[in-house]
Every structure is written in structure tokens, then in C-alpha cells.
Write a protein that holds these residues in place. Structure first.
Motif, mmCIF file in Angstrom:
data_model
loop_
_atom_site.group_PDB
_atom_site.id
_atom_site.type_symbol
_atom_site.label_atom_id
_atom_site.label_comp_id
_atom_site.label_asym_id
_atom_site.label_seq_id
_atom_site.Cartn_x
_atom_site.Cartn_y
_atom_site.Cartn_z
ATOM 1 N N GLN A 6 0.877 -1.168 0.000
ATOM 2 C CA GLN A 6 0.000 0.000 0.000
ATOM 3 C C GLN A 6 0.917 1.221 0.000
ATOM 4 O O GLN A 6 1.595 1.486 0.980
ATOM 5 C CB GLN A 6 -0.917 -0.002 1.219
ATOM 6 C CG GLN A 6 -1.914 -1.146 1.221
ATOM 7 C CD GLN A 6 -2.782 -1.169 2.462
ATOM 8 O OE1 GLN A 6 -2.689 -2.080 3.281
ATOM 9 N NE2 GLN A 6 -3.648 -0.176 2.607
ATOM 10 N N GLN A 8 0.297 4.406 -0.087
ATOM 11 C CA GLN A 8 -0.204 5.644 0.502
ATOM 12 C C GLN A 8 -0.312 5.486 2.024
ATOM 13 O O GLN A 8 -1.295 4.948 2.514
ATOM 14 C CB GLN A 8 -1.590 5.976 -0.068
ATOM 15 C CG GLN A 8 -1.660 6.028 -1.568
ATOM 16 C CD GLN A 8 -3.070 5.744 -2.081
ATOM 17 O OE1 GLN A 8 -3.724 4.819 -1.591
ATOM 18 N NE2 GLN A 8 -3.533 6.509 -3.049
ATOM 19 N N PRO A 9 0.656 5.940 2.774
ATOM 20 C CA PRO A 9 0.562 5.804 4.235
ATOM 21 C C PRO A 9 -0.618 6.581 4.809
ATOM 22 O O PRO A 9 -1.224 6.150 5.786
ATOM 23 C CB PRO A 9 1.885 6.370 4.746
ATOM 24 C CG PRO A 9 2.789 6.355 3.563
ATOM 25 C CD PRO A 9 1.910 6.512 2.353
ATOM 26 N N GLU A 10 -0.927 7.733 4.177
ATOM 27 C CA GLU A 10 -2.014 8.574 4.670
ATOM 28 C C GLU A 10 -2.805 9.135 3.490
ATOM 29 O O GLU A 10 -2.241 9.453 2.445
ATOM 30 C CB GLU A 10 -1.470 9.732 5.510
ATOM 31 C CG GLU A 10 -0.713 9.313 6.751
ATOM 32 C CD GLU A 10 -0.144 10.503 7.502
ATOM 33 O OE1 GLU A 10 0.270 10.328 8.659
ATOM 34 O OE2 GLU A 10 -0.107 11.604 6.924
ATOM 35 N N MET A 11 -4.114 9.246 3.704
ATOM 36 C CA MET A 11 -4.980 9.892 2.727
ATOM 37 C C MET A 11 -6.017 10.696 3.496
ATOM 38 O O MET A 11 -6.360 10.372 4.638
ATOM 39 C CB MET A 11 -5.689 8.855 1.845
ATOM 40 C CG MET A 11 -4.785 8.111 0.895
ATOM 41 S SD MET A 11 -4.329 9.117 -0.536
ATOM 42 C CE MET A 11 -5.875 9.073 -1.473
ATOM 43 N N LEU A 21 -8.186 4.257 -2.415
ATOM 44 C CA LEU A 21 -6.987 3.749 -1.752
ATOM 45 C C LEU A 21 -6.351 2.678 -2.633
ATOM 46 O O LEU A 21 -7.043 1.793 -3.130
ATOM 47 C CB LEU A 21 -7.346 3.153 -0.380
ATOM 48 C CG LEU A 21 -8.168 4.037 0.559
ATOM 49 C CD1 LEU A 21 -8.351 3.343 1.906
ATOM 50 C CD2 LEU A 21 -7.541 5.399 0.722
ATOM 51 N N CYS A 23 -3.657 -0.446 -3.760
ATOM 52 C CA CYS A 23 -3.043 -1.668 -3.251
ATOM 53 C C CYS A 23 -2.526 -2.477 -4.431
ATOM 54 O O CYS A 23 -3.226 -2.644 -5.440
ATOM 55 C CB CYS A 23 -4.056 -2.494 -2.466
ATOM 56 S SG CYS A 23 -3.473 -4.131 -1.945
ATOM 57 N N THR A 107 -3.213 2.142 5.182
ATOM 58 C CA THR A 107 -3.400 3.536 4.800
ATOM 59 C C THR A 107 -4.311 4.194 5.827
ATOM 60 O O THR A 107 -5.426 3.714 6.059
ATOM 61 C CB THR A 107 -4.043 3.670 3.402
ATOM 62 O OG1 THR A 107 -3.174 3.114 2.424
ATOM 63 C CG2 THR A 107 -4.322 5.134 3.080
ATOM 64 N N GLN A 108 -3.816 5.252 6.444
ATOM 65 C CA GLN A 108 -4.611 5.975 7.437
ATOM 66 C C GLN A 108 -5.502 6.984 6.704
ATOM 67 O O GLN A 108 -4.987 7.905 6.061
ATOM 68 C CB GLN A 108 -3.706 6.698 8.432
ATOM 69 C CG GLN A 108 -4.465 7.443 9.520
ATOM 70 C CD GLN A 108 -5.223 6.521 10.460
ATOM 71 O OE1 GLN A 108 -4.659 5.576 11.004
ATOM 72 N NE2 GLN A 108 -6.501 6.798 10.669
#
Lengths: 113, 114
Positions: A6, A8-11, A21, A23, A107-108
Motif C-alpha cells: 500500500q 499511501q501511508p495517509e490519505m 486507496l 493496493c 493507509t490511514q
């Protein structure tokens, strides 16, 4: 070894808007399952949606849908009409026989009012 | 069914002590899994059982960790002796079997080793 990524650690997303998101996964197997799990602050792991690799049709669960591209080994999650309760950590996971899951990093997701 | 039940929810222990985490799977589920979640390594599978028999324990970090499933309704994960780096959230999950691949998770045990 099978891996799930993944990127994108944060969105973040505005309430009522749509967010996707990403993956990707790596496997040489042809028969497997893919999942998105949600982990709110309560830390309970909640299944959001799943996709069987042999099905070409993308899975849909109410406001949640996936874009499954088997050849590209991509499995993105789209959340439509985002709600404050959607704020959580989202994990993509891959599974083959025996129900053992391999998870991505997560992803947060933040939902802004 | 009440879902997968884990106890305790939180555990704080001193380094060197023995820690036992407990899990009651959903009745009728053939598979039971123990996962560990840390900031550094994310969610990783430690061990899983099929019909009470350990199938793959390659994820168990070292000999200090052991898991048992004496019957279909109970499993334990034991750490002896515990170390600060064992601090994590430990999840138990169960699944009906290969024909239904969804895994149901317990609420996890947050372990802190000081």
C-alpha cells in the motif's frame, strides 16, 4: 513470497467526497482472494469488502467498491460519499488456501468535515 | 455468536515475566490464527491451527513464543520470558474453512512489557 503493498501511508478526503486507496500485490498463484479491512481507533478489524480472483466483476458493498485488475495485480478501494465514520486505518490483504492473510502496511484515512 | 473473544484486552507486565494470551474462536470455525501488530512490522501471522493442529508456526519470532489449542473452543499464546520488544497488539482470528475464506478477528490484546 507473496507481498502486499500500500503506497499511501495517509490519505484525506472531504466528507461526502470520493476517495480511492491503492493496493498492489505480488503472487504467482492463480486462485486467491483479496480483502480490504478497516481498523478504527477501537482497533477492531472489520471486513469491508472481498474479491475472488476468478471473478472478473468488481465487488461492491454499498458505498465501497473495488477496482480489481488481475493482470496488473492491482486492487484499489473506492469509498463514495465519505462519512466521518469511515475514518480509520485501511488494510489490503491477500489470501490463498488455508485462510492465512498477508497484509499491506495500511493507509490511514482522515475524513474532514 | 459473540464473535472471537480475546482476553485480556490489555496486559502490562515486567520484562522476564510469563504472559499468556487467550482466545475463544467462533463455534464451528476450523481455522484459528494468531497475528501480531506493531508499528514497525505491521500485521504479521505468527501461527495458525486447523482443527486444533498447528499447521504453520514459521511466523513465531523465537522459542520464547508458544501457542496451543487444546480443544476447538480455546487457544493460548504464551511468551516466556517476555521482553520489551514483544510489546504489540496480538490478534486472534478464526475462519470457517477453505470454502468460506473470511476471517473474523477478536478485539486484540494490547501487551506492554516494561
Amino acid at each position: 513470497a507473496q507481498t502486499v503493498t500500500q503506497s499511501q501511508p495517509e490519505m484525506s478526503v472531504q466528507e461526502a467526497e470520493t476517495v480511492t486507496l491503492s493496493c498492489t500485490y505480488d503472487t504467482s498463484e492463480s486462485d486467491y482472494y483479496l480483502f480490504w479491512y478497516k481498523q478504527p481507533p477501537s482497533r477492531q478489524m472489520i471486513l469491508v469488502i472481498r474479491q475472488e480472483a476468478y471473478k472478473q466483476q468488481n465487488a461492491t458493498e454499498n458505498r465501497f467498491s473495488v477496482n480489481f485488475q488481475k493482470a496488473a495485480k492491482s486492487f484499489s478501494l473506492k469509498i463514495s460519499d465519505s462519512q466521518l465514520g469511515d475514518a480509520a486505518m485501511y488494510f489490503c490483504a491477500w489470501e490463498t488456501s488455508g485462510s492465512r492473510l498477508t497484509f499491506g502496511e495500511g493507509t490511514q484515512l482522515t475524513v474532514n468535515p | 455468536d459473540a464473535g472471537v473473544i480475546q482476553s485480556p484486552r490489555h496486559e502490562v507486565t515486567e520484562m522476564g515475566q510469563e504472559v499468556t494470551l487467550r482466545c475463544k474462536p467462533i463455534s464451528g470455525h476450523d481455522y484459528l490464527f494468531w497475528y501480531r501488530q506493531t508499528m514497525m512490522r505491521g500485521l504479521e501471522l505468527l501461527i495458525y491451527f486447523n482443527n486444533n493442529v498447528p499447521i504453520d508456526d514459521s511466523g513465531m519470532p523465537e522459542d520464547r513464543f508458544s501457542a496451543k489449542m487444546p480443544n476447538a473452543s480455546f487457544s493460548t499464546l504464551k511468551i516466556q520470558p517476555s521482553e520489551p520488544r514483544d510489546s504489540a497488539v496480538y490478534f486472534c482470528a478464526s475462519s470457517p474453512g477453505q470454502e468460506n475464506t473470511e476471517a473474523f478477528f477478536g478485539q486484540g490484546t494490547r501487551l506492554t512489557v516494561v
